[in-house]
Write a protein that holds these residues in place. Structure first.
Motif, short mmCIF file in Angstrom:
data_model
loop_
_atom_site.label_atom_id
_atom_site.label_comp_id
_atom_site.label_asym_id
_atom_site.label_seq_id
_atom_site.Cartn_x
_atom_site.Cartn_y
_atom_site.Cartn_z
N PHE A 126 -6.09 5.56 -4.49
CA PHE A 126 -6.13 4.04 -5.25
C PHE A 126 -5.52 2.93 -3.93
CE2 PHE A 126 -4.38 0.73 -8.37
CZ PHE A 126 -5.54 0.21 -8.56
N SER A 127 -4.55 3.39 -3.61
CA SER A 127 -4.22 2.28 -2.46
C SER A 127 -5.04 2.11 -1.30
CB SER A 127 -2.73 3.01 -1.81
OG SER A 127 -2.89 4.14 -0.98
N LEU A 130 -7.78 -0.21 -2.37
CA LEU A 130 -7.59 -1.63 -2.53
C LEU A 130 -7.20 -2.08 -1.09
CD1 LEU A 130 -4.70 -1.27 -5.33
CD2 LEU A 130 -6.99 -2.12 -5.59
N TYR A 131 -6.76 -1.46 -0.41
CA TYR A 131 -6.54 -1.96 1.02
C TYR A 131 -7.98 -2.24 1.65
CZ TYR A 131 -1.68 -1.84 1.86
OH TYR A 131 -0.08 -1.93 1.81
N ALA A 207 -0.66 6.47 -6.97
CA ALA A 207 -1.07 5.31 -6.16
C ALA A 207 -1.45 5.63 -4.91
CB ALA A 207 0.06 4.32 -6.02
N ASN A 208 -0.97 6.79 -4.34
CA ASN A 208 -1.23 7.28 -2.91
C ASN A 208 -1.94 8.53 -2.91
OD1 ASN A 208 -0.16 4.93 -1.35
ND2 ASN A 208 1.94 5.47 -2.20
N TYR A 227 0.15 2.75 -10.27
CA TYR A 227 0.91 1.23 -9.91
C TYR A 227 2.03 1.54 -9.32
CZ TYR A 227 -3.03 -1.49 -11.01
OH TYR A 227 -4.53 -2.02 -11.06
N GLU A 230 3.37 -2.03 -4.32
CA GLU A 230 2.34 -2.34 -3.39
C GLU A 230 1.14 -2.35 -3.89
OE1 GLU A 230 1.17 0.00 0.86
OE2 GLU A 230 1.65 1.27 -0.92
N THR A 231 0.85 -1.69 -4.78
CA THR A 231 -0.78 -1.59 -5.36
C THR A 231 -0.60 -2.91 -6.34
OG1 THR A 231 -0.09 -0.11 -6.89
CG2 THR A 231 -1.42 0.75 -4.99
#
Length: 254
Positions: A126-127, A130-131, A207-208, A227, A230-231
């Motif tokens: 997910f991270s 998003l990045y 998240a990661n 979540y 960061e996210t």
């Protein structure tokens, strides 16, 4: 002509649902409850049997390849929007939850995940998702609206009302009463293979975590599990306009 060209940029990403004798025009965007909205619209217009017959029950194929291709559809829609002849609504969703839904759609779709230089076998976290969106900036909307913002530049000029997915049942009932429409079987219309919420039961910190469909085996993490600080901050920044225009709280995921 200038007005028509501007309006085309608002309605071209996803053509609104319109019918000559129906009192409202419905705007929508992917991953924001669009399946149930399409089902509801075709139910109200007596077309669900036609959806079954011509598109094997797939409302999206029916809308795209059959319904909006009828003669003068775009012209009549454009005229009624410019002349403000009908009330307009758009279905929207909490950006925090929509971002997760978009991510899950991405790791399930060869067409979407390839935009991130991955495939459904290598997966994505997910991270990372998003990045990638963050790095794309405003270009994200030109890739695919399944992962882009809900807001379309200029929509506030034609969209008068918003339906919030989180309050959809009560708002749809209000709309049906206001315009003297049929009382729809919402629980039945909301059943769809597109919906994963009932399968999102796994709690933890994801998240990661790089995920694939095979690793999940149709048991998905909860929205909150994706979540961390960061996210959460990334979603707030990427979908800033959605939070602002639709009035969602940037602090709350639910």
């Amino acid at each position: 002509m200038m007005k028509e060209k501007w309006l085309e940029s608002v309605i071209s990403p996803y053509t609104p649902l319109y019918a000559k004798d129906f009192p409202i025009i419905m705007f929508w965007i992917p991953k924001s409850g669009c399946t149930i909205l399409n089902c509801w619209f075709f139910f109200q217009n007596g077309l669900l049997d036609d959806v079954e017959e011509k598109s094997a029950g797939d409302v999206h194929n029916y809308r795209h390849f059959v319904y909006t291709k009828t003669k003068n559809y775009q012209q009549a829609l454009t005229t009624d929007l410019l002349d403000k002849r009908k009330d307009t609504y758009k279905l929207v969703r909490n950006p925090f939850r929509r971002a997760v839904s978009s991510f899950l759609a991405t790791i399930c779709s060869p067409q979407l995940i390839c935009l991130f230089n991955r495939d459904i076998h290598s997966g994505l976290s997910f991270s990372q998702f998003l990045y990638n969106l963050h790095d794309l900036g405003s270009e994200v909307d030109s890739l695919d609206r399944h992962i882009g913002c809900q807001y379309i530049e200029g929509e506030e000029e034609v969209v008068e009302n918003y339906i919030y997915l989180e309050q959809m049942c009560s708002q749809i009932r209000e709309i049906e009463n206001k315009y003297r429409l049929l009382k729809s079987p919402l629980s039945q219309l909301s059943k769809s293979s597109h919906h994963l919420s009932d399968l999102m039961t796994k709690k933890g910190k994801f998240a990661n975590t790089v995920l694939t469909m095979s690793s999940l085996n149709w048991v998905f993490p909860t929205y909150e599990s994706f979540y961390n600080s960061e996210t959460k901050e990334l979603v707030q920044e990427i979908f800033k306009k959605d939070f602002e225009i639709y009035g969602y709280d940037i602090k709350h995921i639910k």
